[in-house]
Every structure is written in C-alpha cells, then in structure tokens.
Design an enzyme around this catalytic site. Structure first.
Site, PDB file in Angstrom:
ATOM      1  N   GLY A   7       0.845  -1.193   0.000  1.00 40.81           N
ATOM      2  CA  GLY A   7       0.000   0.000   0.000  1.00 40.81           C
ATOM      3  C   GLY A   7       0.878   1.240   0.000  1.00 40.81           C
ATOM      4  O   GLY A   7       0.851   2.041   0.927  1.00 40.81           O
ATOM      5  N   ALA A   8       1.669   1.395  -1.066  1.00 38.59           N
ATOM      6  CA  ALA A   8       2.668   2.461  -1.102  1.00 38.59           C
ATOM      7  C   ALA A   8       2.076   3.760  -1.639  1.00 38.59           C
ATOM      8  O   ALA A   8       2.508   4.280  -2.662  1.00 38.59           O
ATOM      9  CB  ALA A   8       3.874   2.031  -1.925  1.00 38.59           C
ATOM     10  N   GLY A   9       1.065   4.268  -0.929  1.00 35.31           N
ATOM     11  CA  GLY A   9       0.514   5.577  -1.246  1.00 35.31           C
ATOM     12  C   GLY A   9       1.343   6.649  -0.583  1.00 35.31           C
ATOM     13  O   GLY A   9       2.585   6.629  -0.645  1.00 35.31           O
ATOM     14  N   ASN A 102      -4.636   3.026  10.631  1.00 35.49           N
ATOM     15  CA  ASN A 102      -5.343   3.879  11.590  1.00 35.49           C
ATOM     16  C   ASN A 102      -6.478   3.138  12.288  1.00 35.49           C
ATOM     17  O   ASN A 102      -7.011   2.161  11.777  1.00 35.49           O
ATOM     18  CB  ASN A 102      -5.919   5.107  10.883  1.00 35.49           C
ATOM     19  CG  ASN A 102      -4.893   6.193  10.662  1.00 35.49           C
ATOM     20  OD1 ASN A 102      -3.895   6.278  11.376  1.00 35.49           O
ATOM     21  ND2 ASN A 102      -5.122   7.033   9.665  1.00 35.49           N
ATOM     22  N   LYS A 204      -3.897   8.887  19.454  1.00 36.43           N
ATOM     23  CA  LYS A 204      -4.115   9.251  18.051  1.00 36.43           C
ATOM     24  C   LYS A 204      -5.583   9.060  17.673  1.00 36.43           C
ATOM     25  O   LYS A 204      -6.185   9.914  17.006  1.00 36.43           O
ATOM     26  CB  LYS A 204      -3.221   8.426  17.140  1.00 36.43           C
ATOM     27  CG  LYS A 204      -3.356   8.844  15.670  1.00 36.43           C
ATOM     28  CD  LYS A 204      -2.411   8.112  14.745  1.00 36.43           C
ATOM     29  CE  LYS A 204      -2.596   8.623  13.313  1.00 36.43           C
ATOM     30  NZ  LYS A 204      -1.773   7.891  12.341  1.00 36.43           N
ATOM     31  N   ASN A 212     -12.329  13.665  12.456  1.00 35.67           N
ATOM     32  CA  ASN A 212     -12.575  13.210  11.086  1.00 35.67           C
ATOM     33  C   ASN A 212     -14.043  13.276  10.691  1.00 35.67           C
ATOM     34  O   ASN A 212     -14.383  13.903   9.681  1.00 35.67           O
ATOM     35  CB  ASN A 212     -12.002  11.804  10.877  1.00 35.67           C
ATOM     36  CG  ASN A 212     -10.549  11.808  10.452  1.00 35.67           C
ATOM     37  OD1 ASN A 212     -10.240  11.828   9.275  1.00 35.67           O
ATOM     38  ND2 ASN A 212      -9.649  11.813  11.423  1.00 35.67           N
ATOM     39  N   GLU A 285     -13.080   5.934   5.745  1.00 42.45           N
ATOM     40  CA  GLU A 285     -12.556   5.065   6.809  1.00 42.45           C
ATOM     41  C   GLU A 285     -13.410   5.237   8.076  1.00 42.45           C
ATOM     42  O   GLU A 285     -12.957   5.795   9.074  1.00 42.45           O
ATOM     43  CB  GLU A 285     -11.093   5.439   7.073  1.00 42.45           C
ATOM     44  CG  GLU A 285     -10.267   4.374   7.720  1.00 42.45           C
ATOM     45  CD  GLU A 285      -8.792   4.693   7.715  1.00 42.45           C
ATOM     46  OE1 GLU A 285      -7.995   3.757   7.849  1.00 42.45           O
ATOM     47  OE2 GLU A 285      -8.414   5.875   7.552  1.00 42.45           O
TER      48      GLU A 285
END
Length: 325
Positions: A7-9, A102, A204, A212, A285
């Site tokens: 998941g190389a975003g 997350n 967090k 959010n 999410e």
C-alpha cells in the site's frame, strides 16, 4: 533484511523512499498510475530539505516480490481484509506483519491478558480475515505519525513528522521489533519501540474518531471545528466516551481531552483525511475510526451516545455518497 510496503501511497511511499535512499532491500506494492509512474521514473520525494528521486522495486502482484522478513501494511483499514489472500506470497514462516493502519487494530486483544484475551473485532476484521489469514503472532503494531500526500503519480510530498512508533502486543522489546527500529532509524526515521503501544493508539484515535467525521459532516478545517463552541463540545463528548472505554481496557492517557483538542486546533487549516476522501470520492474510513470504538463500548458495557449519533450521521453521509457500506 527484506521489507515490503503493501500500500505504497502517501505514507507507504514516504517510508519506502526513505528506506530505498538508505540502501535497504525494500519493495513496494501499489497500483494504477502511481505504480506506472514509479516503474517508469522512480519514486520522487519532496521534503523541506529538497527533492530527491530513487529507483524502487514496485509491483501490483505480491508474487513478483517473494517472501519477506517484514510486510508493512499502510493501506486504509477497510482495504486490508479483501487483500489478505493476495499478500500470502510475501509471507513465510518468519515473516512479521507490521500493522501501520489507523483506528483500533484487528489484533487489539492479542496478548492483552485478562478475560478479553483473544476477542475479535468484527468492525475492523470482518470474517476474521486477518486473524486467520495472517495470524496474530506475526503482528508488530505501529502508530503512524507523519503527514504526506501523493501530489501526482510517483511523487510523494512530505508535510510533517517522521515517527513510526512500534510495539509488540505483549509490550516486550523483541528482537524483531528492535531490528526494524534500527533499519528505520538508519533511513532517518524515528521508530521507538514502546512497551505500551495501545496508549499511543488511543491518543491518536482520540482525534481521528472525533475530528474526522465532524470535518466530513461540516467541511470545516481543524482550526475551525476545534474552536467553534458547538463542534468542540461534540468532539469533547466523543473523546470522553472513548476515554471511558479505553481506561476500562487499561489504557493510560498522558494528556487530557482539552489539551488534545487544543493540539488539533494548533495544526491549523487542515482538512482531515476523511474530508479529503469524501471530496475525492474515495471510500471513507468509518468502521476503523468510529465503528470499532462503538463495538468496544458494547464489549465494555460503556454508553456512547455522542459517538452513536455522529456514527449514524457520517455512515449515512458515506452511503449517500456511495463511499461506505
């Protein structure tokens, strides 16, 4: 040491670029135009100190990359269960899965001890896809702090932060945790190994579960929603409900609610990730950030009226937009 970032975003790309620059044996799993750009032109990283470009090994097929020592998962939480089967070619007998996702992690109750040991969370791991597909003993927890964005395919802009806190579910300073910490440190990243990673997860999550959805519902930036009396009160109530749940689970908060909200305000005119996803038409999410906390409320017999109300609103907003459910 072979490291694959699945998941190389924005975040995964930032970590991958730093590791590649340091000469690590790192590979990236990505897709679409971003993958095509990395294959053609390498991965470009824009930092405050300057811009750099590095050649990377990247693919959309894990079978191209082989068995790894570490697989660092940096997808959105809802994107992981559907791809567990696709990750299997990366996993050998000694592979560690680093969960840099997350929200409440699917492994939360692994090696926590007490009557809830081994409890599984349907909101973040439907069908036990990760519990059964990875196995909780493979997991090393990770709390991700950097902010970054994919400014265009193949280009990562680093905004702030370079810390990836690591932690074993049982709190030990294991050999595998220390080895990864050393590798990340050699790449210029901070990777402390924490004995109480769940405390950091909740600090967090405190902001994510409140800021959010409120931002996605109101389209307000952090500085506005944290200082407007009405939305600040809603966020505060959500955080207090979450704190009650977490403390029942043994979590210790190093700061109080108002200081956490003030910290959000100090970030300035920032659009949260959920607001960005809504505006960009990306899946939201919601389950990992809110649904999981509601589920933990039920498990711990804690009332969550404000979380319940905001979850109902943001879930409907997501469904109406075709981005949830």
């Amino acid at each position: 040491m072979k490291i694959c970032i699945f998941g190389a975003g924005a975040i995964g790309g930032y970590m991958g670029a730093k590791l590649a620059q340091a000469g690590a044996d790192v590979s990236l799993v990505a897709r679409g135009p971003h993958l095509a750009a990395m294959k053609a032109n390498g991965l470009t990283l824009i930092e405050e100190s300057g811009t750099s470009n590095v050649s990377v090994t990247a693919s959309d097929d894990a079978a191209d990359l082989g068995v790894q020592d570490y697989v660092i998962v940096t997808l959105k939480a809802h994107s992981v269960p559907p791809v567990v089967s696709k990750m299997q070619p990366l996993i050998g007998p000694d592979t560690t899965i680093v969960s840099g996702v997350n929200g409440v992690p699917w492994w939360y109750f692994h090696k926590i001890g007490g009557p809830l040991e081994g409890t599984r969370l349907a909101t973040v791991d439907p069908g036990d896809a990760q519990w059964d597909g990875f196995g909780p003993d493979r997991v090393l927890g990770c709390v991700v702090y950097p902010a970054a964005e994919v400014s265009e395919p193949g280009v990562i802009r680093h905004i702030e932060g370079n810390r990836f806190s690591l932690g074993e579910p049982d709190g030990s300073k294991s050999e595998r945790a220390m080895a990864l910490s050393k590798a990340l440190g050699a790449a210029g990243l901070k990777a402390p190994v924490r004995p109480r990673l769940r405390d950091e997860i909740w600090v967090k999550l405190w902001g994510n579960l409140s800021f959010n959805p409120i931002s996605a519902l109101t389209h307000a930036t952090l500085d506005v929603l944290c200082t407007d009396p009405g939305t600040r009160a809603v966020a505060r109530n959500m955080m207090l409900e979450a704190q009650e749940i977490a403390e029942k689970l043994g979590v210790k908060f190093p700061i109080d609610v108002d200081r956490r909200i003030d910290g959000g305000a100090a970030v300035g005119a920032h659009r949260t990730s959920m607001l960005q996803d809504l505006e960009a038409g990306r899946p939201m999410e919601i389950d990992a950030l809110l649904g999981s906390v509601q589920e933990l409320g039920r498990i711990t017999e804690t009332q969550t009226p404000t979380i319940d109300a905001v979850l109902a609103l943001i879930a409907l907003r997501g469904r109406v937009a075709g981005l949830y459910g």
